[in-house]
Design an enzyme around this catalytic site. Structure first.
Site, PDB file in Angstrom:
ATOM      1  N   TYR A 196      33.079  60.354  18.318  1.00 58.64           N
ATOM      2  CA  TYR A 196      33.982  59.428  17.652  1.00 58.64           C
ATOM      3  C   TYR A 196      34.484  60.102  16.385  1.00 58.64           C
ATOM      4  CZ  TYR A 196      35.351  54.680  16.158  1.00 58.64           C
ATOM      5  OH  TYR A 196      36.046  53.565  15.762  1.00 58.64           O
ATOM      6  N   ARG A 249      50.119  57.194  16.576  1.00 56.53           N
ATOM      7  CA  ARG A 249      49.453  57.253  15.265  1.00 56.53           C
ATOM      8  C   ARG A 249      47.961  57.386  15.498  1.00 56.53           C
ATOM      9  NH1 ARG A 249      46.495  53.014  12.817  1.00 56.53           N
ATOM     10  NH2 ARG A 249      45.026  54.527  13.562  1.00 56.53           N
ATOM     11  N   LYS A 267      36.562  55.310  22.279  1.00 55.29           N
ATOM     12  CA  LYS A 267      36.342  53.888  21.960  1.00 55.29           C
ATOM     13  C   LYS A 267      35.562  53.218  23.094  1.00 55.29           C
ATOM     14  CE  LYS A 267      38.774  53.369  18.063  1.00 55.29           C
ATOM     15  NZ  LYS A 267      38.366  52.706  16.819  1.00 55.29           N
ATOM     16  N   GLU A 339      45.257  50.484  20.588  1.00 53.02           N
ATOM     17  CA  GLU A 339      44.631  51.423  19.663  1.00 53.02           C
ATOM     18  C   GLU A 339      45.627  52.482  19.228  1.00 53.02           C
ATOM     19  OE1 GLU A 339      41.029  50.944  19.082  1.00 53.02           O
ATOM     20  OE2 GLU A 339      41.709  52.080  17.349  1.00 53.02           O
ATOM     21  N   ASP A 340      45.722  52.669  17.954  1.00 54.72           N
ATOM     22  CA  ASP A 340      46.482  53.776  17.369  1.00 54.72           C
ATOM     23  C   ASP A 340      47.942  53.850  17.822  1.00 54.72           C
ATOM     24  OD1 ASP A 340      44.067  54.104  16.194  1.00 54.72           O
ATOM     25  OD2 ASP A 340      43.747  56.180  16.781  1.00 54.72           O
ATOM     26  N   ASP A 362      42.828  46.757  17.533  1.00 54.64           N
ATOM     27  CA  ASP A 362      41.661  47.226  16.801  1.00 54.64           C
ATOM     28  C   ASP A 362      42.014  47.643  15.375  1.00 54.64           C
ATOM     29  OD1 ASP A 362      38.963  47.996  16.611  1.00 54.64           O
ATOM     30  OD2 ASP A 362      39.465  50.073  17.102  1.00 54.64           O
ATOM     31  N   ASP A 363      43.180  48.270  15.212  1.00 56.33           N
ATOM     32  CA  ASP A 363      43.552  48.800  13.896  1.00 56.33           C
ATOM     33  C   ASP A 363      43.962  47.687  12.939  1.00 56.33           C
ATOM     34  OD1 ASP A 363      43.310  51.648  14.651  1.00 56.33           O
ATOM     35  OD2 ASP A 363      44.840  51.030  16.086  1.00 56.33           O
ATOM     36  N   ASN A 504      41.020  57.685   8.339  1.00 57.53           N
ATOM     37  CA  ASN A 504      40.276  58.600   9.201  1.00 57.53           C
ATOM     38  C   ASN A 504      41.166  59.739   9.679  1.00 57.53           C
ATOM     39  OD1 ASN A 504      37.885  56.987   9.271  1.00 57.53           O
ATOM     40  ND2 ASN A 504      38.981  55.571  10.579  1.00 57.53           N
ATOM     41  N   ASN A 548      33.911  51.016   9.480  1.00 58.69           N
ATOM     42  CA  ASN A 548      34.683  51.416  10.656  1.00 58.69           C
ATOM     43  C   ASN A 548      34.655  50.288  11.683  1.00 58.69           C
ATOM     44  OD1 ASN A 548      35.208  52.726  13.351  1.00 58.69           O
ATOM     45  ND2 ASN A 548      35.516  54.476  11.993  1.00 58.69           N
TER      46      ASN A 548
HETATM   47  O1  OAA Z   1      38.915  55.323  15.222  1.00 60.15           O
HETATM   48  C1  OAA Z   1      38.433  55.063  14.107  1.00 60.15           C
HETATM   49  O2  OAA Z   1      37.524  55.708  13.602  1.00 60.15           O
HETATM   50  C2  OAA Z   1      38.926  53.853  13.366  1.00 60.15           C
HETATM   51  C3  OAA Z   1      40.293  53.544  13.775  1.00 60.15           C
HETATM   52  O3  OAA Z   1      40.540  52.719  14.617  1.00 60.15           O
HETATM   53  C4  OAA Z   1      41.385  54.350  13.210  1.00 60.15           C
HETATM   54  O4  OAA Z   1      41.197  55.089  12.240  1.00 60.15           O
HETATM   55  O5  OAA Z   1      42.480  54.276  13.786  1.00 60.15           O
HETATM   56 MG    MG Z   2      42.326  53.134  15.623  1.00 55.86          MG
END
Ligand code: OAA
Ligand code: MG
Length: 648
Positions: A196, A249, A267, A339-340, A362-363, A504, A548
Site C-alpha cells: 500500500y 489522480r 485497496k 478511487e483516485d 474513498d478519497d 500521499n 489513512n
Molecule cells: O491510498 C492511500 O494511501 C490514501 C488515498 O486514498 C489517497 O491518497 O488517494
Molecule cells: Mg485514494
C-alpha cells in the site's frame, strides 16, 4: 465430457452456511454433526456440468476433483487480529448462499500448483500429494503454513529496495493467495507500507516495467459497447466489492493512466486482509480512457492506451456503460468504490450514481471519515468539542472538501446548528490562496460552500496568521508545503496545535513527522496519510498516527456487505468515525496517538462494520433481514481466514 479420477461419492454440506449470519460456534467441531453426505447418481458424478452448477467454474478436463474440507478444523482463536478461525469452512458468511453451500473446485497436479487460490506449495501433506498427483512435482519436505510465513518474511526483510518487496508480495499473491493474506494479516504494520502507500505509488509509476502478470480487469475505450462481455470474462461471478480508478489522480502523483491499476489491487488486498472480505469477492478495475502524462505516452513500456484522455461525453458514456453493466451483472448490492479519480470527475460520479448504485468515494468519504475520527480522538488532548475549533485546510479538492463537509455535518448534528453555520469555522486554501467570497464566481462548485467573507490572502502562512486555526490539515498533494514558518506559527497560536499532513505518498506529505515535532517543540498532535516512524525529540518518543482511509474502507465495506445495504448515507460515515475514535485507549493517548495501532485492525474493522450496518438498518437501507442480533460478532465471524483448507 470430463472424467474425474476420484472415488469420493459424497460432498459435505455445511448446514451452518444456510444461515446468513449464524452465531459463531464455540468450537468448530460442533459443526460436524450437521454435515450431511450428499450422494450423487453415478451419471452425475462425472459430469462437468454438475460441477459447474455447484459453483465451480474451474473445470479442468484432465484434472481430478479437489474437495476442500473442514475435517481438520483449526483451533478457534478468540480474536480476529491474527487471522480468524475458519468457523464456516469457507469464510463466506457474508455471502448469499441459499442453495449451494458447497466448497468445491477442480484441479490436480501441475495445474493445482499453479492455481493461486488452492496452491499450498510445500505445505501439501503427503496424503494430498498422493491424492492430487503432486508426487515429484515438489521437493520432499512438508512444512507448515506458519513456517512458510516465517520463511517469506525472512526473504522479504533481506530486500533493501521497497519495490523489490512489493514485487515479491505481488508474486506471492499470484502464486499462493492464502499465504499472501496470512503474511499480510499477521505482519500488517510491517507490510502495509509495502503493498500500500507509499510503495504502491512507486509501483504504479513503474508498472509498465515491473509488470509480469495482469491483475484486475482493464476496461479501455476499445471495450466500448462490450463492457458486459468483459465483466463476464472475469473468472469469479459472486463479486461483492469493486474498486475502480481511471488513473487520473493516483495518490498525490497525478495522472498515471492505466498504470493506476496498482491502486485498486492494493485497496482490495486491504479489503481482505483488514476487513475480511473474501478475495474472490473482490474485483479491481481500471478504466483506461488514455492519459495526459507525456512521460508515459512516450514510454515504450507503457501498458495503456497511447492517446490523450477522452473527456466530456465520450468519458461519461464509457463510465455509464460500466456502471450499468456492473449493476446488471452483479446486482444492486455490490459496493463500487471510486478511487483516485481527478476532482472534476470524482464529485460528478458520486453525485450521479449515489442515488442509483451502492457507491462510495474513498478519497472524499473514506478520508473524511478517518480524519473526523482522528479529530474526535484529538479532543482528548485539546479539550472542548469540534464546534470550539477552527480548521484551516491547504488543498480544496476531494479530500479537503470531503473532510470539511463531514466535520461541518458532525458539528451541526452535535450542536444542533444549521450546516451553513457549522461551515463558518472551516477555511480552505487552494493554489490561488484563501477561498473567500470575492472568488465565488470563479471557483469550482465543490469549493463554493467554503467561500466565506474575508479579504483575499495568497500565502498559507498569512492565512494561518489571519484565521488562527487550531487545526491545520494538508490535502494539497504537494510535499513540503507546511514550512517551518507555518508550523512555528501554529505552535505560537496553540498550546497543542493539531497538524495533519495527509497527502500521499511520503514524498508528497506536507511535512514529515520529524519536522512537525521539532518545529513545534514537541507540542504538535500530528498524523499523516503515509506512515512515518516514531520520532525522538528531547528524550521523548512521539508516535505519529497514520490518518489513512485504510482504517475506514475495509470495515465500512464489510458493514455494507453484511447488511445487504443498497445506498451509502453520510450518517454511516459519521458512525464509522465514531467507532474508530472509540478504539483509542488510555495507553494510546499516553503516547500522543490519535489513531489506534494497525495491528488490531481486524477488530477495529469489525467494530466499524457493525456500526455501519446498524446505521443502515436504522435508516431502512439494509436488505439482509432479519437483522442479526450481535452485529460485531457477526462481522468478526464472517471474516475470511487465510488458513489452508485440507483437501482429500
Ligand atoms: O491510498 C492511500 O494511501 C490514501 C488515498 O486514498 C489517497 O491518497 O488517494
Ligand atoms: Mg485514494
Amino acid at each position: 465430457m470430463a472424467s474425474f479420477p476420484i472415488d469420493h461419492h459424497s460432498i459435505a454440506l455445511d448446514l451452518t452456511k444456510l444461515n446468513l449470519c449464524p452465531k459463531p460456534l464455540p468450537h468448530a467441531s460442533d459443526m460436524l454433526p450437521f454435515r450431511l453426505p450428499v450422494v450423487f447418481p453415478r451419471s452425475l458424478r462425472t459430469s462437468s456440468r454438475l460441477l459447474s452448477s455447484l459453483g465451480s467454474n474451474r473445470v479442468d478436463p484432465n484434472g481430478s476433483v479437489l474437495i476442500e474440507t473442514t475435517t481438520t478444523p483449526p483451533e478457534p482463536s478468540p480474536d480476529v487480529t491474527g487471522g480468524v478461525q475458519d468457523v464456516y469452512g469457507e469464510d463466506a458468511a457474508t455471502e448469499d448462499m441459499p442453495i449451494t453451500p458447497w466448497s468445491l473446485s477442480v484441479a490436480s497436479g501441475y495445474t493445482l500448483l499453479r492455481d493461486p487460490h488452492h496452491n499450498k506449495g510445500l505445505a501439501f501433506s503427503q496424503r494430498e500429494r498422493d491424492a492430487h498427483y503432486l508426487r515429484g512435482l515438489l521437493p520432499p519436505t512438508v512444512i507448515s503454513q506458519d513456517l512458510q510465513v516465517k520463511k517469506m518474511m525472512h526473504t522479504l526483510r533481506h530486500y533493501q529496495v521497497p519495490l523489490q518487496r512489493y514485487m515479491a508480495m505481488m508474486d506471492l499473491q499470484e502464486t499462493n493467495e492464502r499465504l499472501f493474506y496470512k503474511l499480510l494479516i499477521e505482519n500488517v504494520e510491517e507490510l502495509l507500507p509495502v503493498v500500500y502507500t507509499p510503495t504502491v505509488g512507486e509501483a504504479c509509476q513503474k508498472y509498465g516495467s515491473i509488470f509480469l502478470r495482469p491483475q484486475g480487469l482493464f476496461i479501455s475505450l476499445k471495450e466500448k459497447g462490450k463492457i458486459l462481455e468483459v465483466l463476464r470474462n472475469w473468472p469469479e461471478k459472486n463479486i461483492q466489492v469493486i474498486v475502480v480508478t481511471d488513473g487520473e489522480r493516483i495518490l498525490g502523483l497525478g495522472d498515471l493512466g492505466c498504470q493506476g491499476m496498482g491502486i485498486p489491487v492494493g485497496k482490495l488486498s486491504l479489503y481482505t486482509a483488514l476487513g475480511g472480505v473474501r478475495p474472490s469477492a473482490c474485483l479491481p478495475v481500471t478504466i483506461d480512457v488514455g492519459t495526459n502524462n507525456e512521460k508515459l505516452l512516450n514510454d515504450e513500456f507503457y501498458i495503456g492506451l497511447r492517446q490523450r484522455r477522452a473527456t466530456g461525453e465520450e468519458y461519461s458514456e464509457l463510465m455509464h456503460e460500466f456502471m450499468t453493466a456492473v449493476k446488471q451483472n452483479y446486482g444492486e448490492k455490490v459496493v463500487i468504490q471510486f478511487e483516485d479519480f481527478a476532482n472534476h470527475n470524482a464529485f460528478d460520479l458520486l453525485a450521479k450514481y449515489g442515488t442509483t448504485h451502492l457507491v462510495f468515494n474513498d478519497d472524499i468519504q473514506g478520508t473524511a471519515s478517518v480524519v473526523l475520527a482522528g479529530l474526535l480522538a484529538a479532543l482528548k488532548f485539546v479539550g472542548g468539542s469540534l464546534a470550539n475549533h477552527r480548521f484551516l485546510f491547504l488543498g480544496a479538492g476531494e479530500a479537503g472538501t470531503g473532510i470539511a463537509e463531514l466535520i461541518a455535518l458532525e458539528i451541526s448534528k452535535k450542536s444542533q446548528i444549521p450546516l451553513e453555520e457549522a461551515r463558518k469555522n472551516i477555511w480552505l486554501v487552494d493554489s490561488k490562496g484563501l477561498i473567500v467570497s470575492s472568488r465565488k464566481e470563479s471557483i469550482q462548485h465543490f469549493k463554493k460552500p467554503w467561500a466565506h467573507d474575508h479579504k483575499p490572502i495568497k500565502e498559507l502562512v498569512d492565512a494561518v496568521k489571519a484565521i488562527k486555526p487550531t487545526v491545520l490539515i494538508g490535502t494539497s498533494g504537494v510535499g513540503q508545503t507546511f514550512t517551518q514558518e507555518v508550523v512555528e506559527t501554529m505552535a505560537e497560536l496553540n498550546e497543542k496545535p493539531i497538524i495533519l499532513s495527509l497527502s500521499n505518498p511520503t514524498s508528497q506529505s506536507e511535512c514529515t513527522a520529524e519536522q512537525a515535532y521539532t518545529w513545534s517543540k514537541g507540542r504538535a498532535i500530528f498524523a499523516s496519510g503515509s506512515p512515518f516512524a516514531p520520532v525522538e525529540y528531547e528524550g521523548k518518543t512521539f508516535v505519529p498516527g497514520q490518518a489513512n482511509n485504510a482504517y475506514i474502507f475495509p470495515g465500512f465495506g464489510l458493514g455494507l456487505i453484511m447488511s445487504g445495504t443498497i445506498r451509502v448515507h453520510d450518517d454511516m460515515l459519521l458512525a464509522a468515525s465514531e467507532a474508530l475514535a472509540e478504539q483509542l485507549m488510555e495507553e494510546h493517548y499516553e503516547k500522543g496517538m490519535i489513531f489506534p495501532p494497525f495491528r488490531n485492525i481486524r477488530k477495529i474493522s469489525a467494530r466499524i462494520a457493525a456500526r455501519v450496518a446498524a446505521k443502515a438498518y436504522e435508516l431502512g437501507l439494509a436488505t439482509r433481514l432479519p437483522q442479526p442480533k450481535e452485529l460485531e460478532k457477526c462481522a468478526e465471524s464472517s471474516m475470511y481466514s487465510p488458513s489452508y483448507h485440507s483437501y482429500r
